[in-house]
Design a protein around this motif. Structure first.
Motif, mmCIF file in Angstrom:
data_model
loop_
_atom_site.group_PDB
_atom_site.id
_atom_site.type_symbol
_atom_site.label_atom_id
_atom_site.label_comp_id
_atom_site.label_asym_id
_atom_site.label_seq_id
_atom_site.Cartn_x
_atom_site.Cartn_y
_atom_site.Cartn_z
ATOM 1 N N LEU A 153 18.254 14.331 -22.314
ATOM 2 C CA LEU A 153 19.437 13.917 -21.468
ATOM 3 C C LEU A 153 19.358 12.250 -21.511
ATOM 4 O O LEU A 153 18.560 11.786 -21.144
ATOM 5 C CB LEU A 153 19.737 14.115 -20.267
ATOM 6 C CG LEU A 153 19.899 15.708 -19.955
ATOM 7 C CD1 LEU A 153 20.057 15.886 -18.363
ATOM 8 C CD2 LEU A 153 21.319 16.201 -20.612
ATOM 9 N N THR A 154 20.669 11.774 -21.701
ATOM 10 C CA THR A 154 20.748 10.014 -21.902
ATOM 11 C C THR A 154 21.236 9.673 -20.675
ATOM 12 O O THR A 154 20.696 8.812 -19.984
ATOM 13 C CB THR A 154 21.617 9.635 -23.207
ATOM 14 O OG1 THR A 154 21.093 10.269 -24.225
ATOM 15 C CG2 THR A 154 21.704 8.178 -23.057
ATOM 16 N N PHE A 155 22.377 10.221 -20.064
ATOM 17 C CA PHE A 155 23.109 9.437 -19.022
ATOM 18 C C PHE A 155 23.692 10.516 -18.141
ATOM 19 O O PHE A 155 24.046 11.837 -18.817
ATOM 20 C CB PHE A 155 23.883 8.563 -19.302
ATOM 21 C CG PHE A 155 25.168 8.826 -19.845
ATOM 22 C CD1 PHE A 155 26.396 9.404 -19.246
ATOM 23 C CD2 PHE A 155 25.228 9.161 -21.444
ATOM 24 C CE1 PHE A 155 27.568 9.913 -19.927
ATOM 25 C CE2 PHE A 155 26.476 9.461 -21.849
ATOM 26 C CZ PHE A 155 27.683 9.934 -21.207
ATOM 27 N N CYS A 156 24.127 10.238 -16.969
ATOM 28 C CA CYS A 156 24.954 11.165 -16.064
ATOM 29 C C CYS A 156 25.990 10.109 -15.350
ATOM 30 O O CYS A 156 25.470 9.243 -14.652
ATOM 31 C CB CYS A 156 24.221 12.094 -15.265
ATOM 32 S SG CYS A 156 25.370 13.128 -14.107
ATOM 33 N N ILE A 257 12.174 2.572 -22.954
ATOM 34 C CA ILE A 257 12.774 3.720 -23.365
ATOM 35 C C ILE A 257 12.441 4.588 -22.185
ATOM 36 O O ILE A 257 11.249 4.621 -21.692
ATOM 37 C CB ILE A 257 12.588 4.398 -24.678
ATOM 38 C CG1 ILE A 257 11.153 4.522 -24.943
ATOM 39 C CG2 ILE A 257 13.284 3.556 -25.544
ATOM 40 C CD1 ILE A 257 11.076 5.219 -25.924
ATOM 41 N N ARG A 258 13.007 5.580 -21.641
ATOM 42 C CA ARG A 258 12.933 6.590 -20.724
ATOM 43 C C ARG A 258 12.736 7.951 -21.188
ATOM 44 O O ARG A 258 13.646 8.536 -21.776
ATOM 45 C CB ARG A 258 13.934 6.565 -19.346
ATOM 46 C CG ARG A 258 13.556 7.239 -18.210
ATOM 47 C CD ARG A 258 14.410 7.043 -17.211
ATOM 48 N NE ARG A 258 14.150 5.528 -16.617
ATOM 49 C CZ ARG A 258 14.917 4.945 -15.740
ATOM 50 N NH1 ARG A 258 15.696 5.576 -15.047
ATOM 51 N NH2 ARG A 258 14.496 3.776 -15.258
ATOM 52 N N SER A 259 11.520 8.288 -21.178
ATOM 53 C CA SER A 259 11.299 9.871 -21.800
ATOM 54 C C SER A 259 10.422 10.656 -21.228
ATOM 55 O O SER A 259 9.741 10.323 -20.281
ATOM 56 C CB SER A 259 10.464 9.284 -23.263
ATOM 57 O OG SER A 259 11.319 8.640 -24.034
ATOM 58 N N SER A 310 16.645 9.655 -25.533
ATOM 59 C CA SER A 310 16.009 8.782 -24.630
ATOM 60 C C SER A 310 16.778 7.836 -24.223
ATOM 61 O O SER A 310 16.890 6.631 -25.122
ATOM 62 C CB SER A 310 14.590 8.821 -24.864
ATOM 63 O OG SER A 310 13.663 9.835 -25.240
ATOM 64 N N PRO A 311 16.949 7.298 -22.997
ATOM 65 C CA PRO A 311 17.796 6.106 -22.799
ATOM 66 C C PRO A 311 17.167 4.717 -23.045
ATOM 67 O O PRO A 311 15.910 4.898 -22.767
ATOM 68 C CB PRO A 311 18.189 6.236 -21.357
ATOM 69 C CG PRO A 311 17.488 7.406 -20.655
ATOM 70 C CD PRO A 311 16.923 8.060 -21.891
ATOM 71 N N ILE A 312 17.766 3.636 -23.358
ATOM 72 C CA ILE A 312 17.092 2.445 -23.847
ATOM 73 C C ILE A 312 17.691 1.620 -22.677
ATOM 74 O O ILE A 312 18.821 1.356 -22.662
ATOM 75 C CB ILE A 312 17.514 2.016 -24.947
ATOM 76 C CG1 ILE A 312 17.105 3.201 -26.196
ATOM 77 C CG2 ILE A 312 16.884 0.659 -25.417
ATOM 78 C CD1 ILE A 312 17.778 2.700 -27.754
ATOM 79 N N VAL A 319 21.386 0.416 -22.341
ATOM 80 C CA VAL A 319 22.193 -0.080 -23.453
ATOM 81 C C VAL A 319 22.329 0.787 -24.718
ATOM 82 O O VAL A 319 22.962 0.497 -25.586
ATOM 83 C CB VAL A 319 21.201 -1.299 -23.979
ATOM 84 C CG1 VAL A 319 21.109 -2.312 -22.960
ATOM 85 C CG2 VAL A 319 19.881 -1.116 -24.380
ATOM 86 N N GLY A 320 21.552 1.912 -24.541
ATOM 87 C CA GLY A 320 21.844 2.902 -25.609
ATOM 88 C C GLY A 320 20.955 4.101 -25.662
ATOM 89 O O GLY A 320 20.460 4.393 -24.494
ATOM 90 N N ALA A 321 20.594 4.726 -26.647
ATOM 91 C CA ALA A 321 19.725 5.905 -26.766
ATOM 92 C C ALA A 321 18.987 6.171 -28.064
ATOM 93 O O ALA A 321 19.589 5.831 -28.907
ATOM 94 C CB ALA A 321 20.777 7.228 -26.202
ATOM 95 N N VAL A 322 17.710 6.566 -28.097
ATOM 96 C CA VAL A 322 17.085 6.853 -29.267
ATOM 97 C C VAL A 322 17.826 8.012 -29.948
ATOM 98 O O VAL A 322 18.379 8.874 -29.480
ATOM 99 C CB VAL A 322 15.528 7.121 -28.923
ATOM 100 C CG1 VAL A 322 14.571 7.224 -30.045
ATOM 101 C CG2 VAL A 322 14.972 6.129 -28.032
ATOM 102 N N THR A 323 17.889 7.907 -31.488
ATOM 103 C CA THR A 323 18.346 8.859 -32.132
ATOM 104 C C THR A 323 17.746 9.506 -33.113
ATOM 105 O O THR A 323 17.555 10.466 -33.390
ATOM 106 C CB THR A 323 19.885 8.380 -32.516
ATOM 107 O OG1 THR A 323 19.585 7.041 -33.353
ATOM 108 C CG2 THR A 323 20.713 7.994 -31.508
ATOM 109 N N HIS A 324 16.886 8.433 -33.883
ATOM 110 C CA HIS A 324 16.370 8.914 -35.215
ATOM 111 C C HIS A 324 14.981 8.145 -35.185
ATOM 112 O O HIS A 324 14.863 7.069 -34.747
ATOM 113 C CB HIS A 324 17.262 8.416 -36.261
ATOM 114 C CG HIS A 324 18.385 9.286 -36.623
ATOM 115 N ND1 HIS A 324 19.570 8.949 -35.789
ATOM 116 C CD2 HIS A 324 19.023 10.247 -37.326
ATOM 117 C CE1 HIS A 324 20.572 9.558 -36.029
ATOM 118 N NE2 HIS A 324 20.239 10.661 -37.208
#
Length: 345
Positions: A153-156, A257-259, A310-312, A319-324
């Motif tokens: 999950l990235t955000f809520c 990053i939050r993981s 994972s949120p950045i 600011v964003g999320a990890v994707t690849h």
């Protein structure tokens, strides 16, 4: 239709989960805020994700052995891998079981097939063949109606309960096509093991999710992430919202990053944003990241499958999320800007 239950509904209820690939896998959205929120809760929590498709996707073909020889009716009628069958003889089909039932009813008669191909409706005519080994009528197509796995999950949005995850869509593993979503949900999960990433061999988080513990419903599967609404506050209790960064506020340099790489525990890890791609160059790969945290490098080797979403965070903002992940360098990977992801929500 020769049907292999690849990802069938019965198989989607798995305790041992597979991981969504970082290279990727709609219902109408519920009422929610029309504008991008100014603050959201950064999550970083892994969840089980199960998805049921709108129609059934053709993922392969094989010959049907009949009394007069081998036949390939699915290919002969013009079906292609990636086509999404929505109707047979005007009867809507959304599962493998429904397709099987209709084929037995129609038997060897000519039938019309309505399918989606590249977002366009096509109409085909086919005739099933009776298989000599089991007497069932088949078209010689492998189809899929669902998927299940683990993602982050990235955000809520604390006001609406809307959440986003993965930062990319859920694609069919055989055709790489975006799975059309009819329904889906997120489930409680725990990470049980890590396959460490190495050069040329991306690692992955391995885990399990509880099929009887729904935490929210999905409403969209897009190239910018999967989106839904939480069923309650179990995942957000005690967490604080942070400002959403605009593109102009994101810069190269230190970030975190939050993981969730063990059990259900979420932790922040140090990374560096090494490049920000110009707007429009790639709509979903907006950032280049490098993992610098010794603890994360020791545990995972860098970015692994299952960490997508994972949120950045940087300067107190999301600011964003990890994707690849970069296959040849697991310490580096791509990210999507949060404003890009929120637009998809």
């Amino acid at each position: 239709m020769k049907v292999e239950q690849k990802g069938g509904r019965r198989q989607a209820a798995l305790l041992a989960a597979v991981v969504f690939m970082l290279s990727a896998w709609g219902l109408a959205a519920p009422a929610r805020a029309a504008e991008i929120p100014e603050t959201v809760i950064p999550m970083g929590r892994t969840v089980g994700i199960k998805l049921f498709s709108d129609g059934v996707m053709v993922v392969g073909f094989s010959a049907v052995d009949a009394s007069d020889g081998a036949h390939t009716p699915a290919q002969d009628c013009g079906l292609k891998e990636g086509d999404i069958i929505t109707h047979i003889n005007r009867e809507e089909v959304d599962s493998i079981e429904e397709v099987q039932s209709v084929l037995q009813e129609v038997a060897g008669q000519s039938m019309s097939i309505r399918a989606l191909r590249d977002d366009k409706t096509i109409q085909l005519t086919a005739q099933a063949v009776q298989c000599s080994s089991d007497g069932q009528y088949k078209l010689g197509a492998w189809i899929r109606d669902s998927m299940a796995g683990i993602g982050t999950l990235t955000f809520c949005d604390p006001d609406s309960g809307v959440f986003g995850a993965l930062g990319h869509g859920i694609n069919d593993v055989d055709t790489s096509r975006l799975m059309p979503l009819q329904s889906g949900s997120i489930l409680y999960s725990e990470v049980t093991n890590i396959q460490k990433g190495e050069k040329g061999a991306p690692g992955q988080l391995q885990g399990a999710f509880q099929i009887d513990r729904d935490l929210g419903e999905l409403y969209a599967n897009t190239d910018r992430g999967v989106f839904g609404t939480l069923a309650g506050e179990e995942l957000t209790q005690g967490l604080e919202a942070v400002p959403v960064a605009t593109r102009s506020q994101v810069h190269t340099g230190a970030a975190t990053i939050r993981s969730n790489i063990a059990g259900d525990q979420v932790q922040d890890y140090d990374v560096e944003i090494v490049r920000i791609y110009p707007e429009g160059e790639n709509d979903t790969r907006n950032l280049m990241l490098k993992v610098t945290d010794p603890e994360l490098l020791e545990a995972t080797g860098g970015i692994v499958q299952g960490m997508s979403g994972s949120p950045i965070l940087q300067d107190g903002r999301l600011v964003g999320a990890v994707t690849h992940v970069l296959v040849n360098d697991p310490t580096q990977g791509y990210g999507i800007l949060i404003e890009t992801m929120l637009e998809g929500a």
